[in-house]
Structures are given as C-alpha cells and as structure tokens.
Design a protein around this motif. Structure first.
Motif, PDB file in Angstrom:
ATOM      1  N   TYR A  41     -44.011 -32.476 -36.913  1.00 34.86           N
ATOM      2  CA  TYR A  41     -43.024 -32.976 -37.988  1.00 34.86           C
ATOM      3  C   TYR A  41     -41.975 -33.830 -36.851  1.00 34.86           C
ATOM      4  O   TYR A  41     -41.588 -33.296 -35.806  1.00 34.86           O
TER       5      TYR A  41
ATOM      6  N   ILE B  62     -38.744 -36.818 -36.915  1.00 34.57           N
ATOM      7  CA  ILE B  62     -37.643 -37.474 -37.408  1.00 34.57           C
ATOM      8  C   ILE B  62     -37.117 -38.641 -36.539  1.00 34.57           C
ATOM      9  O   ILE B  62     -37.125 -38.505 -35.452  1.00 34.57           O
TER      10      ILE B  62
ATOM     11  N   TYR C 223     -33.546 -40.923 -36.033  1.00 39.48           N
ATOM     12  CA  TYR C 223     -32.054 -40.829 -36.381  1.00 39.48           C
ATOM     13  C   TYR C 223     -31.568 -42.173 -35.939  1.00 39.48           C
ATOM     14  O   TYR C 223     -31.983 -42.692 -35.037  1.00 39.48           O
TER      15      TYR C 223
ATOM     16  N   GLY D 218     -21.972 -39.188 -35.845  1.00 41.52           N
ATOM     17  CA  GLY D 218     -22.910 -38.184 -35.380  1.00 41.52           C
ATOM     18  C   GLY D 218     -24.309 -38.856 -35.795  1.00 41.52           C
ATOM     19  O   GLY D 218     -24.348 -39.831 -36.498  1.00 41.52           O
ATOM     20  N   PRO D 219     -25.527 -38.338 -35.546  1.00 38.71           N
ATOM     21  CA  PRO D 219     -26.943 -39.172 -35.794  1.00 38.71           C
ATOM     22  C   PRO D 219     -27.065 -38.923 -37.150  1.00 38.71           C
ATOM     23  O   PRO D 219     -26.716 -37.768 -38.089  1.00 38.71           O
TER      24      PRO D 219
ATOM     25  N   PHE E  55     -29.711 -39.366 -40.257  1.00 36.59           N
ATOM     26  CA  PHE E  55     -31.421 -39.277 -40.647  1.00 36.59           C
ATOM     27  C   PHE E  55     -31.676 -40.724 -41.354  1.00 36.59           C
ATOM     28  O   PHE E  55     -30.868 -41.336 -42.170  1.00 36.59           O
TER      29      PHE E  55
ATOM     30  N   ASP F   7     -38.465 -39.406 -41.864  1.00 38.80           N
ATOM     31  CA  ASP F   7     -39.347 -38.424 -41.350  1.00 38.80           C
ATOM     32  C   ASP F   7     -40.643 -38.697 -41.697  1.00 38.80           C
ATOM     33  O   ASP F   7     -41.012 -39.260 -42.735  1.00 38.80           O
TER      34      ASP F   7
ATOM     35  N   ARG G 165     -44.599 -36.334 -41.367  1.00 38.41           N
ATOM     36  CA  ARG G 165     -45.531 -34.922 -41.105  1.00 38.41           C
ATOM     37  C   ARG G 165     -46.741 -35.640 -40.368  1.00 38.41           C
ATOM     38  O   ARG G 165     -47.210 -36.628 -40.881  1.00 38.41           O
TER      39      ARG G 165
ATOM     40  N   ASN H  45     -37.930 -22.956 -34.504  1.00 40.26           N
ATOM     41  CA  ASN H  45     -36.641 -23.537 -35.262  1.00 40.26           C
ATOM     42  C   ASN H  45     -35.720 -24.622 -34.352  1.00 40.26           C
ATOM     43  O   ASN H  45     -34.986 -24.931 -34.766  1.00 40.26           O
TER      44      ASN H  45
ATOM     45  N   PHE I 244     -35.649 -28.373 -32.638  1.00 41.78           N
ATOM     46  CA  PHE I 244     -35.969 -29.784 -32.290  1.00 41.78           C
ATOM     47  C   PHE I 244     -35.639 -30.451 -31.105  1.00 41.78           C
ATOM     48  O   PHE I 244     -34.901 -29.774 -30.331  1.00 41.78           O
TER      49      PHE I 244
ATOM     50  N   TYR J 255     -29.441 -22.977 -42.138  1.00 40.37           N
ATOM     51  CA  TYR J 255     -29.572 -23.211 -40.847  1.00 40.37           C
ATOM     52  C   TYR J 255     -28.401 -24.246 -40.256  1.00 40.37           C
ATOM     53  O   TYR J 255     -28.026 -24.912 -40.645  1.00 40.37           O
TER      54      TYR J 255
ATOM     55  N   GLY K  98     -35.346 -24.642 -41.509  1.00 38.82           N
ATOM     56  CA  GLY K  98     -35.389 -24.958 -40.107  1.00 38.82           C
ATOM     57  C   GLY K  98     -36.441 -25.934 -39.359  1.00 38.82           C
ATOM     58  O   GLY K  98     -36.134 -27.113 -39.038  1.00 38.82           O
TER      59      GLY K  98
ATOM     60  N   ARG L 105     -39.115 -28.069 -40.978  1.00 45.35           N
ATOM     61  CA  ARG L 105     -39.588 -29.356 -41.167  1.00 45.35           C
ATOM     62  C   ARG L 105     -38.808 -29.783 -42.175  1.00 45.35           C
ATOM     63  O   ARG L 105     -38.926 -30.567 -43.130  1.00 45.35           O
ATOM     64  N   GLN L 106     -37.366 -30.100 -41.842  1.00 47.11           N
ATOM     65  CA  GLN L 106     -36.328 -30.579 -42.545  1.00 47.11           C
ATOM     66  C   GLN L 106     -35.439 -31.243 -41.570  1.00 47.11           C
ATOM     67  O   GLN L 106     -34.918 -30.748 -40.741  1.00 47.11           O
ATOM     68  N   PRO L 107     -34.973 -32.520 -42.102  1.00 45.48           N
ATOM     69  CA  PRO L 107     -33.988 -33.068 -41.150  1.00 45.48           C
ATOM     70  C   PRO L 107     -32.561 -32.451 -41.039  1.00 45.48           C
ATOM     71  O   PRO L 107     -32.339 -31.708 -41.954  1.00 45.48           O
ATOM     72  N   GLN L 108     -31.864 -32.741 -40.129  1.00 42.04           N
ATOM     73  CA  GLN L 108     -30.650 -32.090 -39.889  1.00 42.04           C
ATOM     74  C   GLN L 108     -29.721 -32.978 -40.444  1.00 42.04           C
ATOM     75  O   GLN L 108     -29.771 -34.160 -39.927  1.00 42.04           O
TER      76      GLN L 108
ATOM     77  N   PHE M 106     -25.537 -34.034 -39.471  1.00 44.52           N
ATOM     78  CA  PHE M 106     -24.677 -34.051 -38.356  1.00 44.52           C
ATOM     79  C   PHE M 106     -23.373 -34.263 -38.818  1.00 44.52           C
ATOM     80  O   PHE M 106     -23.007 -35.112 -39.598  1.00 44.52           O
TER      81      PHE M 106
END
Lengths: 111, 113
Positions: free
Chosen positions: A32, A34, A36, A43-44, A46, A49, A51, A97, A99, B31, B97, B99-102, B104
């Motif tokens: 996966y 992404i 940014y 902040g970054p 999104f 993304d 897969r 968990n 990145f 998360y 956690g 496979r999803q974007p965070q 910020f």
C-alpha cells in the motif's frame, strides 16, 4: 529497516506543464502506497493512494503509477498550477502498523 | 470538522525542561500517531496507538512518552528536553492502520535551547 527514497530533491516546472515525481521503495512486501502534499507550515495532506494489486490509479489531475518489478512509484500532476508548489512525499505501508516516508521532493511551479 | 488539532503551534524550551504536546481528533479514528520531521528528512514515527489504552513504540521513541486514555486524545510527553529533540512534531490519525491514509495536524515547532 525500511527505506523510501526520492530520485530528485527539487523539481521546477512551468505552469501548465506536467510534473512527474518519483519514489523508490525497498520492501517488496509493502502493498500500500500513499502520496502526500505538504505546503509550508502545514501538515502533510493526502493526495492519492494505490494498492499493490493495481499498476495505475487516477484522481483529479493526478495519476500514480506503481512498478512492483523495480519497486518504483511515481506521481504525475497534469497541467501544473502555482498552487501545486509544495513538498511531495511518498509513503509505503501494509506490512504492519507503521508507514515509512520518503524525504520529499520540493516542487516549484514557475508562472 | 476540525480534523486533527495540535497545540501549541510553537514552543521554546530550555534543556532539561519538560512539556506535553497535545493532539486531539474528532473523526472517531482508532489509530493515532506521533512523528517528528527534521530538515531534509522524512517523517519518523515516535509512538503510535491502535486504540484507547494501547500504545506502541515506533522508530525513534527514546526521550518520549505517550498515553491514550480516550479515543480522541493522544498527548506526547518530553520529560527532559534535549537539543536533539528540536524538531517539528506531527500528530496523525486514521480509522484503521495498515491500508488507509493518515490525517495530519499542522504540527508543533519545538526548539530546545
């Protein structure tokens, strides 16, 4: 450990041209990815993304390409605008968990 | 929606002082993460949490502590500030956690003098 790198630390493009930002990753188990965008003092944010079961994904004016054979990721921005000027990061994940983020490419759009 | 809110935005500390960086999210995300960003470097994970009451170390946890008593809040504690902790700190959250974007916050700029 993980490593995510970018080929070019800076990129300057003329307004209206297309931009291509590259990223290399090292963990073949990552599935996966992404992109940014980070503007100065923020902040970054999104962008898009993808897969690992896909080679290409398109958004609004942006396209991400994934080449798993050479562990390479790219972000294409069509008709680049001054508001696209920022630092762009790629991140890889999917194996836990955490990145792992690249160091970023600074994109400057010349009016 | 406020998203991820970090306070303070700027802070100067003396060596040996302590402080807590606050982070709150209103998206009901499970998360939460703390990163530091040094000039010319990528984001480095300090600590993360997969839910209230659960925390775990990231890549660079030394010198920091966290707690997660509620889903919304994830404070980061510096007990004995050192110059090496001068950095920009970002808090992030995601629903799950892997496979999803965070999402910020806008960061806390911390200088240790």
């Amino acid at each position: 450990g993980e490593s995510v790198g970018l080929h070019l630390p800076t990129l300057s493009v003329q307004e209206g041209d297309n931009s291509i930002i590259n990223c290399a990753y090292s963990n073949s188990a990552s599935d996966y990815f992404i992109w940014y965008k980070q503007e100065s003092g923020k902040g970054p944010q999104f962008i898009i993304d993808i897969r690992s079961n896909m080679d290409k994904r398109q958004g609004q004016r942006v396209t991400v390409l994934l080449n798993k054979t050479v562990k390479h990721l790219s972000l294409q921005i069509a008709a680049t605008q001054p508001g696209d000027s920022a630092v762009y990061f790629c991140a890889e994940g999917g194996t836990g968990n955490q990145f792992y983020f690249g160091t970023g490419t600074s994109l400057t759009v010349i009016p | 929606n406020a998203g991820v809110t970090q306070t303070p935005k700027f802070r100067i500390l003396k060596i040996g002082q302590s402080m807590t960086l606050q982070c709150a999210q209103d998206m009901n995300h499970n998360y939460m993460y703390w990163y530091r960003q040094d000039p010319g470097m990528g984001l480095k994970l300090i600590y993360y949490s997969v839910g209230a009451g659960i925390t775990d170390k990231g890549e660079v946890p030394n010198g920091y502590n966290v707690s997660r008593s509620t889903t919304e809040d994830f404070p980061l504690r510096l007990e004995l500030a050192a110059p090496s902790q001068t950095s920009v700190y970002f808090c992030a959250s995601s629903y799950s956690g892997q496979r999803q974007p965070q999402h910020f916050g806008d960061g806390t700029r911390l200088s240790i003098l």
